[in-house]
Design an enzyme around this catalytic site. Structure first.
Site, short mmCIF file in Angstrom:
data_model
loop_
_atom_site.label_atom_id
_atom_site.label_comp_id
_atom_site.label_asym_id
_atom_site.label_seq_id
_atom_site.Cartn_x
_atom_site.Cartn_y
_atom_site.Cartn_z
N GLY A 118 38.52 162.24 1.11
CA GLY A 118 38.16 163.65 1.16
C GLY A 118 39.44 164.40 0.87
N SER A 121 42.87 165.58 2.38
CA SER A 121 43.69 165.34 3.57
C SER A 121 44.08 166.63 4.26
CB SER A 121 44.92 164.51 3.21
OG SER A 121 45.58 165.08 2.10
N CYS A 167 42.02 156.33 1.00
CA CYS A 167 42.43 157.43 0.14
C CYS A 167 43.12 158.52 0.96
CB CYS A 167 41.24 157.95 -0.66
SG CYS A 167 41.70 159.03 -2.01
N ARG A 180 50.78 162.15 -2.33
CA ARG A 180 49.43 162.63 -2.59
C ARG A 180 49.17 162.75 -4.10
NH1 ARG A 180 48.50 168.03 -0.11
NH2 ARG A 180 46.37 167.54 -0.64
N ARG A 237 41.65 160.72 -7.64
CA ARG A 237 42.80 161.55 -7.22
C ARG A 237 43.56 160.81 -6.12
NH1 ARG A 237 43.23 167.40 -7.80
NH2 ARG A 237 43.81 167.43 -5.63
N HIS A 249 38.51 153.26 -3.21
CA HIS A 249 37.28 153.54 -2.47
C HIS A 249 36.28 152.37 -2.46
CE1 HIS A 249 37.96 157.81 -1.73
NE2 HIS A 249 38.54 157.85 -2.92
N GLU A 290 33.96 151.88 -0.47
CA GLU A 290 32.63 152.36 -0.06
C GLU A 290 31.80 152.85 -1.24
OE1 GLU A 290 35.34 154.04 0.15
OE2 GLU A 290 34.97 156.17 -0.22
#
Lengths: 202, 318
Positions: free
Chosen positions: A53, A55, A89, A120, A150, A186, A188
């Site tokens: 998401g 941070s 992430c 980041r 990202r 990711h 998931e």
């Protein structure tokens, strides 16, 4: 082994995909997973996932608008009592000790639960997001499908207690210490639940 | 390009280099997934973007004018200046979105070349093509499009949108249309799902024809029980309670256009809307958010039955 009591930090991001990934990993479509939004939710949790998401958003929501004993402090306390944490992430950035490429406008502090330095959005903007096949140490030799959005980079691993489980382009992308698993891509968003299984057995 | 490749259109935006594949459907859809539970705020300059980021916005949308001002000024509304978009990109670290006109492929290409993270093909700007939306699959950048009902949403998804938002009625501060559009998606899906579960293939095909979408897309929607992409709400959201209401109706997140920077308390209101969006299922937290704002300072709304321009109708029938 005791069944893990799993929570997913649900302040912002793709927390529902992690709930499904945990259920796939446990081979149980109804496996209970708590969406953690307040310090009360986190009390019974043995395994916490901090999802992808933004941070900055999650950092803020875990500190601001919470009482004196905020969620951030509670995560640190629960970790010291043995709770395992899986950061994905943005979650990796939140867990790290040092953060680079912060917004000057809105810097924040990491939880400092795994001694790594992160940067980041280190691969660039959304247009530089990518998919790639990965190998993960000690996993069966089937490639893992890596989805980087990202994504941050783990630019240095600052403690001998940390084991690097996978790298891509010579950059660490999956690493763990005794109680924290950090993954810059990711899992998931794929059907492959090996990394979630690995975390739930930590 | 071989014909066969062209018809594999979902993959046409992909570029492979050294084993890394960019511009895939997964990374476009995945980017939208990461925004879920968040608030995207419309901004017109770097200073507003900084306020939005500090308040906890998940992303900012760069516009030349806020929707309320687009209405007031009239004329042709186009994409924002390149300088302005770059200025906002340099000011904050959260993802940047920008709007292009409906059907204006080249405005979108320019936005992609600047490096914005997501393009909004938006009815707030004056449509450039009255017969087509942008064919979005060849782009590496994900798109969001507005929709008023299930058919419109699925048509945009079939053109390559990675994210859908209710159109609502932009710039009015009136949430009624966003609510109406969200309900239409829900009712549309419920209706189709019933046909699917009853194995009524004939009626399901008839429904697909009415919605002007392919049967495959409709079946996928029925299987999922929701839109196949992330579904935000936009158009008229002005208060924390508005945001919580849309989340309660099933939105994955919120766009706030004029609601924040046309109000007299933007800092507090921005923070309050973020709080209410995250904790929408906790009335005590939404109360706390409502306490942070002053109704006297809410943007002056527009009665939608008396307005001259209905933005939501733009591009709706195609």
């Amino acid at each position: 082994m005791q069944e893990p009591i799993v929570g997913v930090l649900a302040l912002q991001g793709d927390f529902r995909e992690h709930v499904l990934a945990v259920r796939r990993a446990m081979n149980d479509l109804n496996y209970p997973v708590t969406l953690v939004k307040t310090k009360k939710d986190i009390e019974p949790i043995t395994h916490l996932i901090i999802p992808g998401g933004e941070s900055t958003v999650m950092s803020k929501l875990s500190i601001v608008h919470q009482s004196e004993e905020n969620l951030r402090k509670k995560i640190i306390q629960k970790h010291s009592e043995g709770m395992k944490i899986f950061g994905v992430c943005a979650g990796v950035v939140l867990l790290s000790t040092e953060i680079e490429r912060q917004s000057e406008n809105d810097p924040f502090e990491g939880l400092g639960l795994i001694d790594i330095s992160t940067a980041r959005n280190a691969y660039g903007r959304q247009i530089d997001s990518f998919e790639v096949k990965l190998r993960i140490k000690d996993f069966n030799p089937k490639d893992f499908h890596g989805v980087f959005i990202r994504a941050p980079q783990i630019i240095s691993v600052n403690s001998p207690d940390i084991e690097v489980l996978s790298t891509h382009r010579d950059v660490t992308i999956l690493a763990r210490n005794e109680s924290v698993l950090a993954c810059t891509f990711h899992p998931e968003l794929t059907e492959d639940s090996r990394i979630h299984k690995y975390f739930l057995s930590m | 390009m071989k014909l066969k490749d062209y018809w594999d259109y979902r993959h046409i935006g992909e570029i492979e280099k050294d084993g890394e594949i960019k511009g895939t459907v997964k990374v476009k859809y995945g980017f939208a997934d990461m925004l879920k539970g968040g608030v995207v705020m419309d901004v017109t300059n770097a200073e507003q973007a900084r306020i939005a980021e500090k308040a906890g916005a998940v992303s900012v949308m760069v516009l030349d004018k806020l929707p309320f001002d687009v209405r007031k000024v009239g004329g042709i509304a186009r994409t924002a200046s390149v300088d302005k978009i770059r200025e906002v990109m340099g000011a904050v670290s959260i993802p940047i979105m920008a709007k292009c006109r409906i059907g204006h492929t080249y405005e979108a290409k320019v936005l992609e070349a600047i490096g914005v993270d997501l393009v909004d093909e938006s009815e707030v700007l004056t449509p450039a093509d009255e017969e087509r939306h942008i064919w979005k699959w060849p782009f590496h950048t994900p798109f969001v499009c507005g929709a008023r009902d299930l058919g419109e949403a699925l048509r945009r998804i079939e053109e390559g949108a990675a994210m859908i938002r209710t159109k609502g009625e932009p710039g009015t501060g009136n949430v009624a249309h966003a609510i109406k559009h969200m309900r239409r998606y829900l009712n549309g899906i419920e209706h189709a799902k019933k046909l699917y579960e009853n194995n009524d293939g004939q009626q399901l095909m008839a429904t697909a024809r009415t919605l002007k979408v392919s049967l495959d897309t409709l079946i996928e929607t029925c299987r999922l029980g929701r839109l196949p992409v992330v579904n935000f709400s936009a158009g008229g959201i002005a208060t924390p309670a508005d945001a919580a209401e849309m989340m309660l109706l099933g939105a994955d997140g919120i766009f706030v256009g004029s609601g924040i920077f046309k109000a007299e308390d933007p800092e507090n209101r921005a923070r309050a809307i973020v709080l209410a969006t995250t904790h929408f299922n906790d009335p005590a937290k939404v109360l706390e958010a409502q306490e942070m704002i002053d109704e006297q300072k809410t943007m002056f709304g527009i009665e939608t039955d008396k307005m001259e321009l209905s933005m939501q109708e733009r591009g709706a029938d195609i």
